[in-house]
Design a protein around this motif. Structure first.
Motif, mmCIF file in Angstrom:
data_model
loop_
_atom_site.group_PDB
_atom_site.id
_atom_site.type_symbol
_atom_site.label_atom_id
_atom_site.label_comp_id
_atom_site.label_asym_id
_atom_site.label_seq_id
_atom_site.Cartn_x
_atom_site.Cartn_y
_atom_site.Cartn_z
ATOM 1 N N THR A 145 -45.060 -36.812 39.979
ATOM 2 C CA THR A 145 -44.845 -37.317 41.335
ATOM 3 C C THR A 145 -45.442 -36.367 42.371
ATOM 4 O O THR A 145 -46.128 -36.801 43.309
ATOM 5 C CB THR A 145 -43.338 -37.495 41.590
ATOM 6 O OG1 THR A 145 -42.805 -38.403 40.622
ATOM 7 C CG2 THR A 145 -43.075 -38.011 42.989
ATOM 8 N N SER A 146 -45.193 -35.081 42.197
ATOM 9 C CA SER A 146 -45.700 -34.083 43.138
ATOM 10 C C SER A 146 -47.217 -34.030 43.128
ATOM 11 O O SER A 146 -47.863 -34.054 44.193
ATOM 12 C CB SER A 146 -45.124 -32.707 42.790
ATOM 13 O OG SER A 146 -43.715 -32.722 42.803
ATOM 14 N N CYS A 147 -47.801 -33.954 41.945
ATOM 15 C CA CYS A 147 -49.258 -33.789 41.842
ATOM 16 C C CYS A 147 -50.014 -34.997 42.373
ATOM 17 O O CYS A 147 -51.102 -34.856 42.937
ATOM 18 C CB CYS A 147 -49.645 -33.503 40.388
ATOM 19 S SG CYS A 147 -49.149 -31.874 39.819
ATOM 20 N N VAL A 148 -49.449 -36.186 42.200
ATOM 21 C CA VAL A 148 -50.126 -37.393 42.686
ATOM 22 C C VAL A 148 -50.224 -37.373 44.209
ATOM 23 O O VAL A 148 -51.310 -37.565 44.777
ATOM 24 C CB VAL A 148 -49.389 -38.662 42.201
ATOM 25 C CG1 VAL A 148 -49.868 -39.894 42.974
ATOM 26 C CG2 VAL A 148 -49.624 -38.869 40.708
ATOM 27 N N ILE A 149 -49.122 -37.125 44.899
ATOM 28 C CA ILE A 149 -49.171 -37.144 46.365
ATOM 29 C C ILE A 149 -49.947 -35.938 46.901
ATOM 30 O O ILE A 149 -50.648 -36.043 47.917
ATOM 31 C CB ILE A 149 -47.752 -37.214 46.970
ATOM 32 C CG1 ILE A 149 -47.829 -37.544 48.459
ATOM 33 C CG2 ILE A 149 -46.986 -35.929 46.740
ATOM 34 C CD1 ILE A 149 -48.455 -38.892 48.767
ATOM 35 N N ALA A 171 -58.989 -32.424 42.510
ATOM 36 C CA ALA A 171 -59.275 -32.595 41.080
ATOM 37 C C ALA A 171 -58.348 -31.748 40.226
ATOM 38 O O ALA A 171 -57.882 -32.181 39.160
ATOM 39 C CB ALA A 171 -60.734 -32.238 40.808
ATOM 40 N N VAL A 172 -58.050 -30.538 40.699
ATOM 41 C CA VAL A 172 -57.140 -29.654 39.954
ATOM 42 C C VAL A 172 -55.763 -30.302 39.827
ATOM 43 O O VAL A 172 -55.191 -30.364 38.727
ATOM 44 C CB VAL A 172 -57.025 -28.284 40.658
ATOM 45 C CG1 VAL A 172 -55.894 -27.457 40.041
ATOM 46 C CG2 VAL A 172 -58.353 -27.530 40.573
ATOM 47 N N PHE A 173 -55.235 -30.811 40.935
ATOM 48 C CA PHE A 173 -53.898 -31.407 40.878
ATOM 49 C C PHE A 173 -53.897 -32.757 40.165
ATOM 50 O O PHE A 173 -52.886 -33.153 39.579
ATOM 51 C CB PHE A 173 -53.307 -31.520 42.284
ATOM 52 C CG PHE A 173 -52.720 -30.231 42.776
ATOM 53 C CD1 PHE A 173 -51.439 -29.854 42.415
ATOM 54 C CD2 PHE A 173 -53.464 -29.371 43.573
ATOM 55 C CE1 PHE A 173 -50.896 -28.651 42.851
ATOM 56 C CE2 PHE A 173 -52.935 -28.167 44.020
ATOM 57 C CZ PHE A 173 -51.645 -27.802 43.649
ATOM 58 N N THR A 174 -55.018 -33.447 40.178
ATOM 59 C CA THR A 174 -55.122 -34.676 39.378
ATOM 60 C C THR A 174 -55.077 -34.336 37.892
ATOM 61 O O THR A 174 -54.414 -35.027 37.100
ATOM 62 C CB THR A 174 -56.409 -35.433 39.710
ATOM 63 O OG1 THR A 174 -56.411 -35.779 41.103
ATOM 64 C CG2 THR A 174 -56.533 -36.703 38.886
ATOM 65 N N ALA A 175 -55.769 -33.274 37.517
ATOM 66 C CA ALA A 175 -55.706 -32.823 36.116
ATOM 67 C C ALA A 175 -54.284 -32.404 35.760
ATOM 68 O O ALA A 175 -53.788 -32.697 34.665
ATOM 69 C CB ALA A 175 -56.682 -31.666 35.891
ATOM 70 N N PHE A 176 -53.611 -31.723 36.685
ATOM 71 C CA PHE A 176 -52.207 -31.354 36.452
ATOM 72 C C PHE A 176 -51.349 -32.604 36.241
ATOM 73 O O PHE A 176 -50.470 -32.626 35.372
ATOM 74 C CB PHE A 176 -51.658 -30.566 37.641
ATOM 75 C CG PHE A 176 -52.135 -29.142 37.717
ATOM 76 C CD1 PHE A 176 -52.777 -28.543 36.648
ATOM 77 C CD2 PHE A 176 -51.940 -28.393 38.870
ATOM 78 C CE1 PHE A 176 -53.220 -27.230 36.711
ATOM 79 C CE2 PHE A 176 -52.364 -27.086 38.952
ATOM 80 C CZ PHE A 176 -53.014 -26.494 37.878
ATOM 81 N N ALA A 177 -51.592 -33.643 37.053
ATOM 82 C CA ALA A 177 -50.839 -34.888 36.906
ATOM 83 C C ALA A 177 -51.041 -35.486 35.519
ATOM 84 O O ALA A 177 -50.091 -35.971 34.884
ATOM 85 C CB ALA A 177 -51.259 -35.890 37.983
ATOM 86 N N TYR A 337 -39.257 -43.364 35.408
ATOM 87 C CA TYR A 337 -40.683 -43.674 35.418
ATOM 88 C C TYR A 337 -41.160 -44.075 36.811
ATOM 89 O O TYR A 337 -42.333 -43.917 37.147
ATOM 90 C CB TYR A 337 -40.999 -44.810 34.441
ATOM 91 C CG TYR A 337 -40.883 -44.437 32.976
ATOM 92 C CD1 TYR A 337 -40.514 -43.155 32.578
ATOM 93 C CD2 TYR A 337 -41.144 -45.378 31.980
ATOM 94 C CE1 TYR A 337 -40.404 -42.819 31.248
ATOM 95 C CE2 TYR A 337 -41.040 -45.045 30.637
ATOM 96 C CZ TYR A 337 -40.662 -43.777 30.280
ATOM 97 O OH TYR A 337 -40.553 -43.441 28.945
ATOM 98 N N ILE A 338 -40.247 -44.606 37.624
ATOM 99 C CA ILE A 338 -40.625 -45.142 38.931
ATOM 100 C C ILE A 338 -40.684 -44.062 40.005
ATOM 101 O O ILE A 338 -41.107 -44.331 41.136
ATOM 102 C CB ILE A 338 -39.628 -46.258 39.323
ATOM 103 C CG1 ILE A 338 -40.301 -47.311 40.216
ATOM 104 C CG2 ILE A 338 -38.398 -45.693 40.019
ATOM 105 C CD1 ILE A 338 -41.333 -48.123 39.505
ATOM 106 N N PHE A 339 -40.311 -42.836 39.673
ATOM 107 C CA PHE A 339 -40.265 -41.767 40.675
ATOM 108 C C PHE A 339 -41.610 -41.551 41.359
ATOM 109 O O PHE A 339 -41.658 -41.159 42.524
ATOM 110 C CB PHE A 339 -39.797 -40.456 40.034
ATOM 111 C CG PHE A 339 -38.339 -40.429 39.664
ATOM 112 C CD1 PHE A 339 -37.504 -41.510 39.911
ATOM 113 C CD2 PHE A 339 -37.787 -39.308 39.059
ATOM 114 C CE1 PHE A 339 -36.166 -41.493 39.554
ATOM 115 C CE2 PHE A 339 -36.441 -39.259 38.711
ATOM 116 C CZ PHE A 339 -35.634 -40.358 38.964
ATOM 117 N N VAL A 340 -42.694 -41.773 40.643
ATOM 118 C CA VAL A 340 -44.027 -41.511 41.187
ATOM 119 C C VAL A 340 -44.314 -42.373 42.416
ATOM 120 O O VAL A 340 -45.167 -42.024 43.244
ATOM 121 C CB VAL A 340 -45.099 -41.730 40.093
ATOM 122 C CG1 VAL A 340 -45.226 -43.204 39.718
ATOM 123 C CG2 VAL A 340 -46.446 -41.176 40.534
#
Length: 549
Positions: A145-149, A171-177, A337-340
């Motif tokens: 949830t954090s990395c997506v936003i 890109a770094v945080f997308t990879a983390f997600a 699952y819906i937290f994102v």
């Protein structure tokens, strides 16, 4: 007429006190015991990773593990190494991501709307039940949830400032997600941002070579995890993983675990209906769920009204709706699952609140006053019918809640803080009263702490089944499990950890020198018969630590 004319970032003293109370809830949550089932497993895996120094190949109770990606395990094993094996160390890494997500929500919303909406969006997300739960019951969803936003905010910063560093960090945080939850990470980032660009007809940004740079960085960062999957599973087709022979780790991670739940290739199916998340989000986004429904209606009305000018951004609405629909298509659903979708929900709700005049806001204030009454009733009923032992904190909270209900309109509390004031005591109660009591019914955790404190050098065997929590709280990931039929193979004095079903068999075949009993109830599946003091005892089970000769 707007709700307030003061600077959007000003806080009264009482509003600052409310923020401090919220922070104290977070901090206390970090020190609460880890809950079964998922968080307990992840904490145990992190401990095992630390003690085995196996960071690319993941093991669970000394067996190959192929389910969740390793980012949470990496973070937690590092903090366990830094702070020692404790609740705080397991939770702090994921919680720091959550705090950063609040900053990202503020910056993103301020860029497209205004500071007042941005502040409210942060407050809504920071005070919904899901956020409090993510600061306590640490799973992979908080990091996702954090990395997506965060990634979405950084992409929009790149658009606005045209600095490549923002795209790199996105890109770094997308990879983390992706390393937190799987391919849903990159889908949740690129789908709403892509729809936003199409909505605004920004074709040059869609067909821009900078996206190749973005994908390249994501791929490079995924190499260590992918290599670990390949060496642990793809190079060993003889392994039976999750009951299946020839299981490719790479295929499982990049396709089967996520998309397979939609196509039916993944055997996981808990039979929940497509509308399951419509019900679960009512608690996950409580107390703001009613405002969210109004906000969604407002957003749809604004977008479909041809007389209106183009909305500043459609990332939040498309992110919420499309992810909600996509997750609802999965054959296996769990509430978290819906937290994102909830950062998007918070922004949608904040936009709606900002458009309210004083008269309409008063209607919402009455609704939240009613919720505040329900909170007061819960606090009063709790020590009478549920957990009846004397706890002076609950009486103090009752007084505070009644005071707020009576006096809050006369206090220097403005706008959204007034709504928060009606219900915030609920989470003080949950964090400082309810959860600490509830967690005493996790036999594995209590037994593990007792064993570590009193018999740290003794040998202990699990009978038939192993325990993640017992491993974590004894700070030992290498306890062995033996079958009840193999008791005769034990020739020296040791301890056994077992349930009630095996107790009588052990008593017949072994001399018991010492016995400790620990009460057990599955606290993530609460029922009224357990909560009621008069019915609780008949719904409890016991686990035992037995020292045998």
């Amino acid at each position: 007429m707007k709700l307030t004319t003061k600077s959007s970032l000003d806080f009264t003293r009482l509003e600052i006190i409310i923020c401090i109370v919220i922070l104290f809830i977070y901090v206390n949550n970090l020190f609460l015991d880890i809950m079964k089932i998922d968080a307990a497993q992840y904490a145990s895996i992190s401990l095992e990773m630390l003690q085995n120094h196996s960071y690319l190949q993941v093991y669970d109770l000394q067996k190959d593990y192929l389910d969740k990606p390793p980012l949470l395990f990496w973070l937690s094993s590092l903090s366990l190494n830094a702070f020692g094996i404790c609740n705080f160390a397991y939770k702090i890494g994921a919680f720091l991501f959550l705090l950063f997500s609040l900053y990202a929500i503020y910056k993103f919303t301020a860029n497209y709307h205004n500071q007042r909406i941005a502040k409210n969006a942060v407050l809504l997300f920071a005070t919904c039940q899901a956020f409090f739960l993510m600061s306590n019951d640490i799973r992979t969803d908080g990091i996702l949830t954090s990395c997506v936003i965060i990634s979405i905010w950084l992409i929009t910063e790149y658009w606005n400032k045209n600095k490549i560093i923002y795209l790199f960090l996105a890109a770094v945080f997308t990879a983390f997600a992706m390393m937190a939850k799987g391919p849903i990470g990159i889908i949740a980032v690129l789908m709403p941002t892509g729809i936003h660009l199409m909505y605004q007809k920004q074709w040059k940004r869609i067909f821009n070579l900078s996206w190749l740079f973005f994908i390249f960085i994501v791929v490079v960062l995924l190499i260590p995890m992918t290599y670990g999957l390949y060496t642990q599973f793809d190079l060993h087709p003889e392994k039976i993983i999750n009951g299946k022979l020839h299981q490719s780790g790479i295929y499982f991670y990049y396709w089967l675990q996520s998309f397979g739940r939609i196509t039916g290739e993944n055997v996981w199916d808990n039979g929940l209906p497509w509308h399951f998340f419509i019900g679960s989000i009512s608690w996950d986004f409580f107390p703001w769920i009613f405002i969210l429904y109004a906000g969604l209606f407002y957003q749809f009305k604004k977008i479909t009204n041809t007389n209106n000018t183009q909305v500043p951004e459609i990332i939040t609405l498309s992110g919420f709706i499309l992810l909600f629909v996509l997750l609802s298509m999965s054959r296996y659903k769990l509430p978290h699952y819906i937290f994102v979708t909830l950062p998007f929900a918070s922004i949608i709700s904040a936009i709606y609140i900002d458009k309210l005049n004083s008269k309409k806001f008063l209607i919402w204030e009455r609704i939240y006053f009613s919720l505040g009454i329900l909170v007061a009733v819960l606090l009063i009923v709790y020590p009478v019918f549920f957990f009846t032992e004397i706890n002076y904190l609950i009486y103090f909270l009752i007084v505070i809640q009644l005071f707020l209900l009576v006096k809050i309109k006369k206090l220097p509390i403005n706008g959204i803080f007034r709504l928060i004031g009606y219900v915030i005591i609920l989470n003080v109660f949950l964090s400082y009263v309810f959860y600490p009591k509830l967690l005493t019914y996790q036999a594995d955790a209590i037994a593990g702490k007792w064993f570590y404190d009193n018999k740290p050098n003794d040998k202990v065997y699990f009978i038939s089944e192993k325990s993640h929590l017992f491993n974590f709280y004894t700070k030992n990931s290498k306890h062995r499990s033996i079958s009840i039929k193999d008791l005769d193979t034990i020739k020296s004095s040791c301890w056994l950890y077992t349930n009630e079903d095996n107790l009588h068999t052990i008593q017949k075949s072994k001399t018991i020198l010492e016995k400790k009993a620990f009460v057990e109830y599955p606290i993530t599946r609460l029922k009224l018969k357990f909560l009621l003091e008069s019915k609780r005892q008949e719904n409890l089970k016991y686990y035992y630590l037995l020292k045998i000769k």
